[in-house]
Design an enzyme around this catalytic site. Structure first.
Site, mmCIF file in Angstrom:
data_model
loop_
_atom_site.group_PDB
_atom_site.id
_atom_site.type_symbol
_atom_site.label_atom_id
_atom_site.label_comp_id
_atom_site.label_asym_id
_atom_site.label_seq_id
_atom_site.Cartn_x
_atom_site.Cartn_y
_atom_site.Cartn_z
ATOM 1 N N LEU A 178 43.840 31.049 43.206
ATOM 2 C CA LEU A 178 43.967 31.884 42.472
ATOM 3 C C LEU A 178 42.664 32.410 42.127
ATOM 4 O O LEU A 178 41.662 32.128 42.408
ATOM 5 C CB LEU A 178 44.446 30.742 41.576
ATOM 6 C CG LEU A 178 45.920 29.893 41.247
ATOM 7 C CD1 LEU A 178 45.622 29.549 40.381
ATOM 8 C CD2 LEU A 178 46.772 31.149 41.117
ATOM 9 N N ASP A 179 42.623 33.654 41.794
ATOM 10 C CA ASP A 179 41.315 33.946 41.493
ATOM 11 C C ASP A 179 40.512 33.465 40.077
ATOM 12 O O ASP A 179 40.951 33.029 39.953
ATOM 13 C CB ASP A 179 41.914 35.599 40.460
ATOM 14 C CG ASP A 179 42.622 36.570 41.391
ATOM 15 O OD1 ASP A 179 42.090 37.164 42.604
ATOM 16 O OD2 ASP A 179 42.740 37.479 40.648
ATOM 17 N N GLN A 180 39.205 33.814 40.912
ATOM 18 C CA GLN A 180 38.185 32.669 39.628
ATOM 19 C C GLN A 180 38.527 32.500 38.483
ATOM 20 O O GLN A 180 38.930 31.736 37.938
ATOM 21 C CB GLN A 180 36.954 33.551 40.068
ATOM 22 C CG GLN A 180 36.043 32.962 39.267
ATOM 23 C CD GLN A 180 34.438 32.868 39.921
ATOM 24 O OE1 GLN A 180 34.646 34.455 39.686
ATOM 25 N NE2 GLN A 180 33.536 32.034 39.251
ATOM 26 N N ASP A 181 39.167 33.935 37.775
ATOM 27 C CA ASP A 181 39.327 33.665 36.727
ATOM 28 C C ASP A 181 41.072 33.283 36.167
ATOM 29 O O ASP A 181 40.839 33.944 34.944
ATOM 30 C CB ASP A 181 39.194 35.205 35.760
ATOM 31 C CG ASP A 181 37.773 36.148 35.462
ATOM 32 O OD1 ASP A 181 37.144 35.219 35.900
ATOM 33 O OD2 ASP A 181 37.578 37.985 36.327
ATOM 34 N N THR A 182 42.035 33.432 37.108
ATOM 35 C CA THR A 182 42.785 32.564 36.855
ATOM 36 C C THR A 182 43.047 31.748 36.384
ATOM 37 O O THR A 182 42.506 30.504 37.246
ATOM 38 C CB THR A 182 44.313 33.229 38.003
ATOM 39 O OG1 THR A 182 43.582 35.534 37.631
ATOM 40 C CG2 THR A 182 45.039 33.094 37.400
#
Length: 544
Positions: A391-395
């Protein structure tokens, strides 16, 4: 300086909007262009109203620089990236950063030379000699390939017939040495026939190939000459940019990108223009803001009126130099991500709940990641565990990991064949009118502004997302998203792009407006257990 400054005030230096005073309350660090304070937002609102009266066929970044003039007077400068309707100048906007006299001595003559070479190449490629030579070569190649294919089919049938005959002889007991030798000789005869055809074709093709290759070499030489001239001109034009920083140090544009060459358009973005103008006129830069104005680009990721950071590929090396000598605002440190949770575990796999702001795997910085945390929790399981996806860091949300390499391979195969069902929840900025739908937009990396992804119908990879509305509020919409493919930033680009939903996810610092967090959560993951073959659906409750 006074006379110069008076001319500057008349041309490009604008007072702060009322009711702001001449000495605004402002901290010393130079501020982030993507997160302007209230003062710069008020300035931007005024500029956007001005821009509404101007026509533009394409969107572009507009920059604002808060500056302090000699004597302490405050004001702002404005600039646009690249050209405005084909021109470098627009009343009230600062001039480009290059030396215009030097560039005018290079570009017009160079453009004529390039056009002349293009015309020569086009004339050659459209000449009867070139067209006829290519047609003769193409027709001959087609004819020879067809003849080889026909002979190949003939030999294939003969080979099958020999195989059947050999089988019959063997089964009947009549597979004598003489009979088998005859079959072998027939096989060798076929090979000899093919060699003879190839040799005959080569001899017949020689005169045609000589003419065509001579024409092709002439065209290639013109193309090489044109490309070499273009490179020479681009380097000469790049040398018309002499940029300075707050310390008074100077550097040519090519120095900042050495050992390579600057990408096309480097130095023409709004931020370098503003800083170059400020330094040249003795103005002290205090804060920068950049927003998009006009139609969204076909590649997506830009919405009129939204603030964005400067691009990394073109502006990164330039601003890294031009901001030296200024105290630059540092983005606030991210809050320490909460500890990951384990949602499911057995002897073969682990399903985790990744918090927002935590990397999935280690990056270039020493920041913690989900993988390193998992390896610390399972130290007796070398060399795994392995994350099956990211997952993306912000997700935040569900992430699957395997304890053994065999299980990892089997789970990877499910992802590859799109047998894993993923469901996300997101809040987006704006009202989504329809209730559900599917977005199909091909994506690729923006090489000038990593890690941003852009829509590219020619070179992008196929990407598809299904969506449905879960809740509506006056200025925001809650969505359920099902990514049917797994491209980087797929959901973020698909919902923000004007050909998607035109509604960026809340808190998206790349494709929307920065916020406390990206309002995107991987809520559910469904897959087949590679060992037990049971269908598992793992759910993580949405935290927003």
């Amino acid at each position: 300086m006074c006379a110069s400054f008076c001319r500057l005030v008349k041309a490009n230096f604008f007072p702060l909007p009322s009711p702001q005073c001449d000495e605004p309350a402002f901290t010393d660090p130079f501020t982030d262009p993507a997160c302007p304070d209230g003062l710069l937002r008020a300035v931007a609102a005024d500029v956007m109203r001005e821009l509404s009266a101007l026509s533009t066929s394409e969107g572009k970044m507009v920059g604002l620089l808060l500056v302090q003039a000699p004597g302490g007077r405050w004001g702002y400068l404005k600039a646009f990236s690249g050209l405005w309707e084909g021109g470098w100048h627009l009343p009230g906007f600062v001039a480009p950063a290059f030396d215009e006299a030097s560039r005018n001595n290079i570009e017009p003559v160079g453009a004529l030379m390039v056009k002349a070479l293009l015309a020569q190449e086009a004339a050659l490629r459209s000449s009867p000699g070139f067209v006829n030579a290519h047609a003769a070569w193409h027709d001959q190649q087609t004819s020879h390939q067809q003849a080889l294919a026909q002979l190949g089919e003939k030999h294939k049938a003969a080979k099958q017939a020999r195989a059947q005959q050999r089988q019959r002889l063997t089964q009947s007991g009549h597979a004598t040495a003489e009979a088998l030798l005859a079959l072998e000789q027939a096989s060798r005869a076929d090979k000899a026939e093919r060699r003879a055809l190839v040799q005959a074709q080569s001899a017949a093709a020689l005169p045609v190939n000589v003419v065509w290759q001579r024409m092709a070499r002439r065209a290639a030489a013109l193309e090489r000459q044109r490309l070499a001239l273009c490179r020479k001109l681009m380097r000469a034009i790049a040398d018309t940019y002499v940029l300075r920083n707050a310390r008074g140090e100077a550097a040519r544009l090519r120095q900042l990108f050495a050992p390579g060459d600057p990408p096309s358009g480097a130095g023409d973005c709004a931020a370098p223009k503003l800083l170059a103008y400020a330094y040249a006129h003795g103005l002290r830069p205090r804060a920068l803001a950049e927003f998009w104005w006009g139609p969204s680009p076909p590649t997506g990721g830009r919405i009129a009126g939204q603030f964005y950071p400067s691009c990394k590929g073109k502006c990164g090396p330039i601003l890294g130099f031009m901001l030296q000598g200024l105290e630059v605002h540092q983005a606030p440190a991210q809050t320490q991500p909460r500890t990951p949770a384990i949602l499911f575990e057995d002897e073969w796999l682990i399903v985790l709940d990744k918090p927002a702001s935590l990397l999935s795997v280690p990056g270039r910085s020493p920041a913690p990641s989900l993988l390193t945390w998992l390896q610390e929790q399972r130290p007796g399981n070398p060399p795994g565990p392995w994350l099956v996806h990211r997952l993306d860091q912000d997700t935040s949300g569900v992430v699957l990991a395997a304890k053994t390499f065999d299980v990892y391979v089997q789970l990877q195969r499910q992802f590859l064949h799109r047998e894993v069902q993923k469901r996300y929840t997101a809040w987006v900025d704006g009202v989504v009118v329809a209730d559900e739908g599917t977005i199909t937009l091909p994506l690729r990396l923006d090489v000038d502004d990593r890690p941003r992804q852009i829509v590219d119908p020619h070179h992008g990879k196929f990407a598809e997302t299904r969506w449905a509305v879960r809740e509506r509020q006056p200025s925001r919409t809650k969505l359920t998203l099902w990514p049917l493919t797994g491209r980087t930033h797929q959901l973020r680009v698909h919902v923000s792009h004007t050909l998607g939903l035109g509604a960026p996810i809340e808190g998206d610092r790349l494709y929307g407006t920065p916020g406390a967090r990206l309002m995107l959560h991987a809520e559910s993951l469904a897959f087949v257990h590679p060992i037990t073959r049971a269908r598992l659906t793992i759910v993580s409750a949405c935290p927003f």
